[in-house]
Design an enzyme around this catalytic site. Sequence first.
Site, PDB file in Angstrom:
ATOM      1  N   GLU A  51       6.047  -4.539   1.344  1.00 50.48           N
ATOM      2  CA  GLU A  51       4.690  -4.492   0.772  1.00 50.48           C
ATOM      3  C   GLU A  51       4.444  -3.200  -0.016  1.00 50.48           C
ATOM      4  O   GLU A  51       3.699  -3.220  -1.004  1.00 50.48           O
ATOM      5  CB  GLU A  51       3.636  -4.635   1.873  1.00 50.48           C
ATOM      6  CG  GLU A  51       3.553  -6.015   2.489  1.00 50.48           C
ATOM      7  CD  GLU A  51       4.406  -6.173   3.736  1.00 50.48           C
ATOM      8  OE1 GLU A  51       4.258  -7.210   4.431  1.00 50.48           O
ATOM      9  OE2 GLU A  51       5.223  -5.254   4.020  1.00 50.48           O
ATOM     10  N   PHE A 113      -3.979 -10.282  17.318  1.00 52.32           N
ATOM     11  CA  PHE A 113      -2.617 -10.107  16.818  1.00 52.32           C
ATOM     12  C   PHE A 113      -2.635  -9.823  15.320  1.00 52.32           C
ATOM     13  O   PHE A 113      -3.268 -10.527  14.539  1.00 52.32           O
ATOM     14  CB  PHE A 113      -1.800 -11.375  17.100  1.00 52.32           C
ATOM     15  CG  PHE A 113      -0.409 -11.335  16.532  1.00 52.32           C
ATOM     16  CD1 PHE A 113       0.541 -10.455  17.036  1.00 52.32           C
ATOM     17  CD2 PHE A 113      -0.054 -12.159  15.466  1.00 52.32           C
ATOM     18  CE1 PHE A 113       1.821 -10.408  16.505  1.00 52.32           C
ATOM     19  CE2 PHE A 113       1.229 -12.126  14.933  1.00 52.32           C
ATOM     20  CZ  PHE A 113       2.169 -11.239  15.453  1.00 52.32           C
ATOM     21  N   GLN A 114      -1.947  -8.767  14.934  1.00 52.01           N
ATOM     22  CA  GLN A 114      -1.846  -8.324  13.540  1.00 52.01           C
ATOM     23  C   GLN A 114      -3.216  -8.064  12.910  1.00 52.01           C
ATOM     24  O   GLN A 114      -3.425  -8.291  11.722  1.00 52.01           O
ATOM     25  CB  GLN A 114      -1.052  -9.319  12.688  1.00 52.01           C
ATOM     26  CG  GLN A 114       0.440  -9.295  13.002  1.00 52.01           C
ATOM     27  CD  GLN A 114       1.301  -9.985  11.968  1.00 52.01           C
ATOM     28  OE1 GLN A 114       0.845 -10.894  11.278  1.00 52.01           O
ATOM     29  NE2 GLN A 114       2.548  -9.567  11.866  1.00 52.01           N
ATOM     30  N   LYS A 163      -8.704 -15.051   7.381  1.00 47.84           N
ATOM     31  CA  LYS A 163      -7.944 -16.263   7.085  1.00 47.84           C
ATOM     32  C   LYS A 163      -8.817 -17.508   7.037  1.00 47.84           C
ATOM     33  O   LYS A 163      -8.613 -18.396   6.190  1.00 47.84           O
ATOM     34  CB  LYS A 163      -6.840 -16.441   8.137  1.00 47.84           C
ATOM     35  CG  LYS A 163      -5.939 -17.639   7.860  1.00 47.84           C
ATOM     36  CD  LYS A 163      -4.815 -17.759   8.866  1.00 47.84           C
ATOM     37  CE  LYS A 163      -3.930 -18.959   8.564  1.00 47.84           C
ATOM     38  NZ  LYS A 163      -2.810 -19.084   9.535  1.00 47.84           N
ATOM     39  N   MET A 467      14.380  19.333  -5.079  1.00 49.08           N
ATOM     40  CA  MET A 467      13.222  20.196  -5.278  1.00 49.08           C
ATOM     41  C   MET A 467      12.903  20.998  -4.019  1.00 49.08           C
ATOM     42  O   MET A 467      12.569  22.185  -4.091  1.00 49.08           O
ATOM     43  CB  MET A 467      12.010  19.364  -5.697  1.00 49.08           C
ATOM     44  CG  MET A 467      10.828  20.209  -6.144  1.00 49.08           C
ATOM     45  SD  MET A 467      11.182  21.222  -7.615  1.00 49.08           S
ATOM     46  CE  MET A 467      10.813  20.038  -8.910  1.00 49.08           C
TER      47      MET A 467
END
Length: 554
Positions: A51, A113-114, A163, A467
């Site tokens: 993602e 959940f999630q 959802k 760097m």
Amino acid sequence: MLLTGAQIIMECLLEQKVDTVFGYPGGAVLNIYDALYEYRDRINHVRTAHEQGAAHAADGYARSTGKAGVCIATSGPGATNLVTGIATAYMDSVPVVAITGNVNVDLLGLDSFQEVDITGITMPITKHNFLVKHIEDLADVLRQAFQIAQSGRPGPVLVDIPKDLTAKKYEYQKQAPLPLLPVHYPSDEHLRQAAQMLQNSRQPFLYLGGGVSLSGADKEAAAFAEKLDAPVSASLMAQGAFDAHNSRYMGMLGMHGTKTSAEAIKNCDLFVAVGTRFSDRVLCNAGLFARNCPILQIDIDAAEFNKNIDVDLRLEGDARQVLTGLLSLLPQQNHAAWMEQVHAWQKAYPLTQAAEAGVLPKDVLETLDKLTDSNAILTTEVGQHQMWAAQFYKFRRPRQFLTSGGLGTMGYGLGAALGAQAGNPKAKVINVAGDGGLHMNCNELATVAHYSLPVVELLLNNSVLGMVRQWQKLFYDNRFSQTTLDTNTDFCKLAEAFGVKAYRIKTKEEIEPTLKEALAQQGPVLVDCWVDKDVNVLPMVPAGASVEDPMLEM
């Protein structure tokens, strides 16, 4: 027209003329992905490997096209994986609309959940965010999201959608995109004051920031430089906002700016800043910055005035509109002696690199510049290679150089490159990377291979975190703690495992023929270019020092 929430999302994207979205499916966005299948002939979806890559791809798409980029992720870890990309876009004022799924409305706040409070998490790094709880609000919220993301100073907006809303049905009516919100414009009195300051100057310095590119003010900036008869410098974010082939261009200003720009700011009698927020990497020591002259600042965001440094006159407004107004008031100026002095500094202090043997990044990037006629779109990770790309590639126009300037996000470049390539299919897109950055995002090689995107991954491989190591060399008595990348990764074999053609450069003589062959390929390519770990980014202004006194050697 009665549609599901997921279908309403698709129709709203079509209203905004969105042709490509980036994302990764998951449980909370199953209905959205089912609608994407239905709309696949009108909306192209690019599935990234992670993602975070989707967020960077949406960012690269937006920076390179000027249109809002769109990314989609599921709830919980899918949404939190977008956070670094959203913060990157926020720091660099990039219009991205992030659409996340969440658990059903009646499960919100129950540690389901999630489930995660993604609007709370992203509040500090978005222009605005929304949690949609009612289907009747969905279309209007999405329209507002695009309006906010693209109005004024652009930035990311997140829309979190439970959802169950994507399954509910509601009446949809097509609408035209909302007009961009109006921006402030300076008063006639302030414009006249600015014009008088410009006319009184004998040694003006014109400094361009990323706002010049965002407003499409490059032509006005070029005309203004000519009329003011001034030398020009640009920030990292403004590379390409002024044609680097123009003799007025002095290179960057700041921590890794040119000695010419340092001399010019030391001797100028007026500093004109357009579309820049005066980052600490530009100011270095704010108390010593432009201390011998007044500062005129033009910016669309009033919050940027007197934030990092006090200015003498501020003009709030869109860079293109304000420059147009000043052009109408300013007579042609003539500063021949000043420009002659600037050109003398340019000859006296060219950007150089030295090494006992082997491949120099300067040679690689200057050869790339020659072979692409300065017309490629370059993305970068963050580090030495990023600065070398800005120093040695001569960008001709805005939206050619895509890099994480504000947040400094390692792992940004490859995702941004695939987004830029998707948005500019006929362009040559090259990601200039270091081996540290590539270790962070090499999974997106699978994405460019899967979609046959002809991205060139140009790896400046010095086997160190260059760097950070450079700072350890200067300020930590050569204690190279954890900056030697002794992973023994064979990047050519890694690329080939993903289905990406690979080349290797180990000598100076191999640079041009290898790059020429790589650029001619129709699919994705990785070029593993071995460079010495002790080649440093110079000039460099040490921490706390004045931007006027950069180090030229280490």
